[in-house]
Design an enzyme around this catalytic site. Structure first.
Site, PDB file in Angstrom:
ATOM      1  N   ASP A 254      36.010  48.157  51.988  1.00 64.69           N
ATOM      2  CA  ASP A 254      35.481  47.174  52.922  1.00 64.69           C
ATOM      3  C   ASP A 254      34.505  47.907  53.828  1.00 64.69           C
ATOM      4  OD1 ASP A 254      35.111  45.434  55.141  1.00 64.69           O
ATOM      5  OD2 ASP A 254      37.053  44.487  54.777  1.00 64.69           O
TER       6      ASP A 254
ATOM      7  N   ASP B 216      39.473  50.668  54.692  1.00 70.14           N
ATOM      8  CA  ASP B 216      39.308  49.439  55.467  1.00 70.14           C
ATOM      9  C   ASP B 216      39.780  49.661  56.902  1.00 70.14           C
ATOM     10  OD1 ASP B 216      39.222  46.741  56.287  1.00 70.14           O
ATOM     11  OD2 ASP B 216      40.067  46.004  54.418  1.00 70.14           O
TER      12      ASP B 216
ATOM     13  N   GLU C 160      32.471  42.612  51.948  1.00 67.83           N
ATOM     14  CA  GLU C 160      32.221  42.239  53.338  1.00 67.83           C
ATOM     15  C   GLU C 160      30.842  42.621  53.867  1.00 67.83           C
ATOM     16  OE1 GLU C 160      34.033  40.235  55.066  1.00 67.83           O
ATOM     17  OE2 GLU C 160      36.049  40.277  54.197  1.00 67.83           O
TER      18      GLU C 160
ATOM     19  N   ASP D 168      33.600  47.311  56.661  1.00 70.34           N
ATOM     20  CA  ASP D 168      34.020  47.436  58.053  1.00 70.34           C
ATOM     21  C   ASP D 168      34.960  48.623  58.271  1.00 70.34           C
ATOM     22  OD1 ASP D 168      36.760  46.662  57.683  1.00 70.34           O
ATOM     23  OD2 ASP D 168      36.326  44.575  58.057  1.00 70.34           O
TER      24      ASP D 168
ATOM     25  N   HIS E 178      41.153  36.383  53.625  1.00 71.32           N
ATOM     26  CA  HIS E 178      40.630  37.748  53.454  1.00 71.32           C
ATOM     27  C   HIS E 178      41.485  38.787  54.182  1.00 71.32           C
ATOM     28  CE1 HIS E 178      37.781  38.420  57.200  1.00 71.32           C
ATOM     29  NE2 HIS E 178      38.908  37.844  57.550  1.00 71.32           N
TER      30      HIS E 178
ATOM     31  N   ASP F 154      44.983  44.113  55.752  1.00 75.25           N
ATOM     32  CA  ASP F 154      44.955  42.954  54.848  1.00 75.25           C
ATOM     33  C   ASP F 154      46.330  42.706  54.237  1.00 75.25           C
ATOM     34  OD1 ASP F 154      42.306  42.698  55.474  1.00 75.25           O
ATOM     35  OD2 ASP F 154      41.565  43.626  53.646  1.00 75.25           O
TER      36      ASP F 154
ATOM     37  N   HIS G 239      41.167  47.265  58.393  1.00 68.26           N
ATOM     38  CA  HIS G 239      42.309  46.361  58.451  1.00 68.26           C
ATOM     39  C   HIS G 239      43.273  46.636  57.299  1.00 68.26           C
ATOM     40  CE1 HIS G 239      38.716  44.388  60.182  1.00 68.26           C
ATOM     41  NE2 HIS G 239      39.547  44.017  61.126  1.00 68.26           N
TER      42      HIS G 239
ATOM     43  N   HIS H  12      36.838  39.952  51.507  1.00 72.74           N
ATOM     44  CA  HIS H  12      37.848  40.789  50.866  1.00 72.74           C
ATOM     45  C   HIS H  12      38.929  39.991  50.146  1.00 72.74           C
ATOM     46  CE1 HIS H  12      39.325  45.230  51.357  1.00 72.74           C
ATOM     47  NE2 HIS H  12      39.307  44.835  50.104  1.00 72.74           N
TER      48      HIS H  12
END
Length: 299
Positions: free
Chosen positions: A226, A122, A271, A228, A139, A126, A124, A99
């Site tokens: 992303d 996402d 990712e 994830d 990332h 980030d 996360h 990412h």
């Protein structure tokens, strides 16, 4: 949506420490992204992969940033490639890679809009900087960098900063936020739908609110997805899986609603790590979600 799409592969694996995500663009192509979008009536130009530098042996002295030089150079190149694509009137579809490549994508896209909006799909945020990052992995920093926070060499990719305003960002699916990220979200007022809000409101309401919110204040919207963000049961081939995530069907609904809204002007899917995957399943999920984003319907 723009019927001319330019696919840009970014085989980047240096924004984090697990190997294999550099094969993500190839895995997504192998899963049939070009054929899928062509069947929907799009004109596809695959401009190939960017050349990525070598992994650095150590973290740069006095800097909590892994592989800074190589990550920076790749994102400067990506900025140029994305900007060139947009000058030609094409929709940039960027395939990652980790990412950290969002820094270059957003640098290339944002210079073509007055008020670019971003949907950050996402697990996360980030939103770390070198001061707050527990790992030094870049990332985990691209959204903060794009907001003008972080190492000057990164925030100034493309020769300008910031790329985004915090009020033009919506995070969806967050469930693994570091303490510094939580503080930053509250401090600058980033609209965030954690998994608590998704569960409580439902994906339909989350997307209706997101679309209405961004339509009011932006002149273009970038989707940074992303894999994830999805639960590992649905997308196992990612480097930083977090249980309790978005479902396959919720994600399709989100993409379908974005397609109906017509607000998306650029996108990246990142990712995908084939080494950690099951028979290229996560790349296939990415391609299926792209199908929905670009207007594929069940009936």
């Amino acid at each position: 949506m723009n019927k001319k799409i330019a696919i840009i592969g970014v085989p980047m694996d240096m924004g984090q420490q697990r190997r294999g995500v550099d094969m993500g663009p190839s895995a997504i192509r192998y899963a049939g992204v070009v054929e899928r979008l062509e069947e929907l009536g799009y004109e596809i130009e695959d401009v190939g992969d960017l050349e990525i530098g070598k992994r650095e042996k150590t973290i740069i002295e006095r800097s909590n940033l892994r592989n800074l030089k190589a990550v920076l150079e790749a994102n400067e190149l990506l900025h140029e490639r994305v900007s060139d694509v947009m000058k030609k009137g094409m929709f940039p579809l960027v395939l990652g890679g980790d990412h950290s490549i969002a820094m270059g994508t957003l640098a290339g896209v944002a210079e073509h809009f007055q008020n670019l909006g971003v949907i950050w799909y996402d697990a996360h945020g980030d939103l770390n900087t070198e001061e707050t990052s527990p790992s030094g992995n870049i990332h985990g920093m691209p959204l903060a960098v794009s907001l003008g926070m972080g190492h000057p060499s990164l925030t100034n990719i493309g020769g300008y900063s910031p790329k985004l305003k915090p009020e033009n960002v919506v995070i969806i699916g967050a469930r693994a936020l570091d303490e510094g990220e939580k503080e930053l979200i509250k401090k600058v007022g980033i609209k965030t739908y954690t998994m608590h809000e998704v569960d409580r409101l439902g994906m339909t309401t989350v997307m209706e609110e997101t679309i209405a919110y961004l339509k009011e204040r932006t002149d273009g919207v970038h989707l940074s997805l992303d894999l994830d963000g999805l639960d590992p049961d649905h997308a196992p081939g990612v480097g930083t899986p977090v249980a309790g995530g978005l479902t396959y069907r919720e994600s399709h609904l989100a993409m379908e609603m974005l397609a109906e809204s017509g607000i998306i002007t650029s996108a990246e899917f990142v990712e995908v790590n084939p080494i950690l995957d099951e028979k290229n399943r996560t790349a296939q999920v990415a391609v299926a979600l792209m199908g929905s984003l670009f207007g594929e319907k069940l009936l």
